[in-house]
Design a protein around this motif. Structure first.
Motif, PDB file in Angstrom:
ATOM      1  N   VAL A  74       0.391  -1.264   0.046  1.00 45.10           N
ATOM      2  CA  VAL A  74      -0.221  -0.063   0.370  1.00 45.10           C
ATOM      3  C   VAL A  74       0.938   0.885   0.278  1.00 45.10           C
ATOM      4  O   VAL A  74       0.725   2.023  -0.417  1.00 45.10           O
ATOM      5  CB  VAL A  74      -0.997   0.337   1.056  1.00 45.10           C
ATOM      6  N   ALA A  75       1.886   1.170   1.205  1.00 40.00           N
ATOM      7  CA  ALA A  75       2.870   2.155   1.064  1.00 40.00           C
ATOM      8  C   ALA A  75       3.352   2.494  -0.551  1.00 40.00           C
ATOM      9  O   ALA A  75       3.770   4.165  -1.222  1.00 40.00           O
ATOM     10  CB  ALA A  75       4.002   1.866   1.627  1.00 40.00           C
ATOM     11  N   ASN A  76       3.959   2.039  -0.732  1.00 43.37           N
ATOM     12  CA  ASN A  76       4.464   1.804  -2.424  1.00 43.37           C
ATOM     13  C   ASN A  76       3.391   2.156  -2.676  1.00 43.37           C
ATOM     14  O   ASN A  76       3.863   3.216  -3.871  1.00 43.37           O
ATOM     15  CB  ASN A  76       4.603   0.418  -3.294  1.00 43.37           C
ATOM     16  N   THR A  77       2.464   2.040  -3.465  1.00 44.40           N
ATOM     17  CA  THR A  77       1.340   2.373  -4.117  1.00 44.40           C
ATOM     18  C   THR A  77       0.352   4.149  -4.167  1.00 44.40           C
ATOM     19  O   THR A  77       1.030   4.574  -4.999  1.00 44.40           O
ATOM     20  CB  THR A  77       0.217   1.952  -4.501  1.00 44.40           C
ATOM     21  N   GLN A  78       0.107   4.202  -2.807  1.00 44.42           N
ATOM     22  CA  GLN A  78       0.088   5.552  -2.434  1.00 44.42           C
ATOM     23  C   GLN A  78       0.813   6.279  -2.511  1.00 44.42           C
ATOM     24  O   GLN A  78       0.768   7.708  -2.394  1.00 44.42           O
ATOM     25  CB  GLN A  78      -0.344   5.320  -1.393  1.00 44.42           C
ATOM     26  N   SER A  79       2.400   6.163  -2.849  1.00 45.84           N
ATOM     27  CA  SER A  79       3.096   7.293  -2.826  1.00 45.84           C
ATOM     28  C   SER A  79       4.182   7.149  -4.974  1.00 45.84           C
ATOM     29  O   SER A  79       4.714   8.034  -5.234  1.00 45.84           O
ATOM     30  CB  SER A  79       4.932   7.304  -1.907  1.00 45.84           C
ATOM     31  N   GLY A  80       3.766   6.032  -5.113  1.00 44.78           N
ATOM     32  CA  GLY A  80       3.670   6.162  -6.429  1.00 44.78           C
ATOM     33  C   GLY A  80       2.863   7.192  -7.434  1.00 44.78           C
ATOM     34  O   GLY A  80       2.164   7.974  -7.210  1.00 44.78           O
ATOM     35  N   PRO A  81       3.075   6.662  -8.590  1.00 45.70           N
ATOM     36  CA  PRO A  81       2.120   7.421 -10.028  1.00 45.70           C
ATOM     37  C   PRO A  81       0.902   7.745 -10.012  1.00 45.70           C
ATOM     38  O   PRO A  81       0.439   6.473  -8.993  1.00 45.70           O
ATOM     39  CB  PRO A  81       1.920   6.394 -10.927  1.00 45.70           C
TER      40      PRO A  81
END
Ligand code: GDP
Ligand code: GDP
Ligand code: MN
Ligand code: MN
Lengths: 311, 311
Positions: free
Chosen positions: B83-90
């Motif tokens: 989640v952290a990865n996605t929500q700070s990604g594109p």
């Protein structure tokens, strides 16, 4: 990507339901209460009574569901004015949040006077519609931080200010005070009280036998001469003496919804208000039965009163 | 008090449920979708597939319920990292919100391998526990702006990217794709597909008769030789040809929950996942029955596949 992002990445909200308490000392534990009221008419006395609740208002969220009818529009305006007033007034009176939902189905009976509402033939449709309204409100407003749900009809105009603390102190999954009504006794010409809500009861062998003989879709409703159930009605076993024991609690099989405190976990488990006959019971009475099927118990306080508006 | 107020008075939030649409063109109407996954293990392929969904992510909220066990702790960490990865990604990949709930009751079976899970004797307790988990998740996350709820098991590792649009286009209250599993066929030594979820079915006279003879608390579960039901299983009537009609829809009496699109109003009406036998049905199958009692219908897409992880 990270640097060009304009929207703030929404946080992950992580809740431990098992850290949520529902205790006998809810204020000390900062337990959140959601007060839910289906509302067809706005009574200023209901709002005044709500404001007098001594449970910290910052721990109380309010939720309303109002039918999308002309009467409902008027009630919505009156409620919104009251909310705006409170939420801009003294901090200690402000509630944590207020959600108002307009209901997207037709109430089955247009006339809202007491006699018409209570006609036997009208009960099944009327209570099914009320059950759907309660479910919509519940499913839409219950959040991850809610510890308790207080169901409070919008025509309950008087309760002890310590209502929430008093009910919670019993540490029951579901607990219901006795709903009475103030009136002027025509015989004595004096102010008096009389039972109002007959939906809180203990089962009887007669009601069980009635149920066994019924078709799948038939329901038993309480308080009608056509269908004597011989259930023990909490309305009838109240002690009204000044020195009565207000803490006396009795187990119940059916509950009314005029004022009803529920541990949020009971609802989270799946207990809702069946709009269809569930063991021949519907709405709040069916809710008590469903909670029982889920392993929870319901209790009543025969000597602890809340008061319904008198038309 | 107005001027000394330090807390910002919370706004009244006013929702018109009847202005919420659930249409065949949900993107154009900016309809919010809540994707709910009970999650015991985190599979990266599940998350990858979620990211590939072409429905605008800003209209999608995610909700997870994870058991509070050691395995659940590991799954929570892995999920939070994803989640952290996605929500700070594109930005286009970020979801509107993510809620993770830790479950406060014990899962009834500790072993989580497929054979153990599927043992007939284990089914009733296991599915009752799953039903409670689904209800907790649903009651806690459904909000006033949700139009659709997609139930998606955390081991569904492959769906068409247009899953939401495709299912919504049918305009059904409840609709379920066919849940299959990829495997290597030992006979042909080639990749193949086989049915996985047997909980989507049409009733049979035999199952009805079985139910009539059963005790109140007994349940019928599908897919066990001990209890042949002669129901029509959607798993068995799939057309797997490349040129099949993926839009073919059939009415269903029971539904599985591996992937399941529900109009939020069906849940708001009160339809939940019965953890107790409801007409001898439980969990997702009981849900379909309960929805039917509330006047809603369930449909299946036999030729439209989603794929379950293969252990
Ligand atoms: N949302 C909604 N609320 C209603 C409707 N009918 C009544 N109410 C409210 O639901 C509660 C119970 O209804 P009421 O008619 O007072 O029931 P009674 O006192 O048991 O006869 C009250 O707060 C009403 O204002 C309806 O159709 N929709
Ligand atoms: N919250 C929660 N999720 C669970 C539990 N057991 C399984 N799950 C999840 O629920 C879904 C269905 O369970 P699964 O064991 O895969 O069922 P099956 O594929 O039908 O055998 C999957 O997403 C699991 O990760 C549990 O005890 N609690
Ligand atoms: Mn009333
Ligand atoms: Mn699975």
């Amino acid at each position: 990507s990270k640097s060009t992002g304009q929207r703030v990445p929404p946080p992950v909200v992580h809740y431990h339901l098992n850290n949520l308490t529902t205790s006998t000392t809810p204020i000390e534990n900062r337990e959140s209460v959601l007060i839910l009221s289906p509302l067809a008419r706005f009574y200023p006395d209901y709002w005044e009574n709500l404001l007098k609740l001594s449970y910290p208002h910052e721990l109380i969220s309010l939720g309303f569901i109002i039918p999308k009818t002309r009467e409902g529009n008027a009630a919505t305006s009156a409620l919104q004015a009251a909310v705006a007033n409170t939420q801009s007034g003294p901090e200690s009176k402000r509630f944590a949040s207020v959600t108002i939902i307009r209901q997207d189905f037709e109430p089955p009976i247009n006339s809202q006077n007491e006699a018409e509402r209570h006609k036997f033939e009208n009960q099944k449709n009327r209570r099914a519609a009320m059950a759907r309204a309660r479910n919509s409100l519940l499913f839409t407003t219950l959040g991850p931080t809610t510890s308790w749900v207080l169901w409070l009809d919008a025509d309950i105009v008087e309760t002890p200010p310590t209502l929430l603390q008093d009910l919670a102190s019993h540490d029951k999954p579901i607990i219901v005070p006795n709903c009475y009504q103030r009136y002027v006794n025509t015989a004595t010409k004096k102010p008096d009280i009389r039972p109002y809500d007959y939906n809180s009861w203990q089962d009887s062998a007669t009601a069980d036998q009635l149920a066994e003989k019924m078709g799948n879709d038939e329901i038993i409703v309480e308080g009608y001469a056509q269908m004597p159930t011989y259930r023990t009605l909490m309305a009838h076993i109240a002690d009204t003496a000044a020195n009565r024991d207000q803490t006396k609690a009795i187990p119940l099989d059916g509950v009314g919804g005029t004022a009803l405190l529920v541990k949020a976990d009971v609802h989270r488990d799946g207990a809702m208000f069946p709009p269809f006959p569930f063991y021949h019971l519907i709405e709040t009475e069916g809710f008590a039965k469903m909670a029982r099927r889920l392993g929870w118990s319901a209790w009543g306080l025969p000597n602890y009163f809340v008061y319904h508006y008198n038309e």
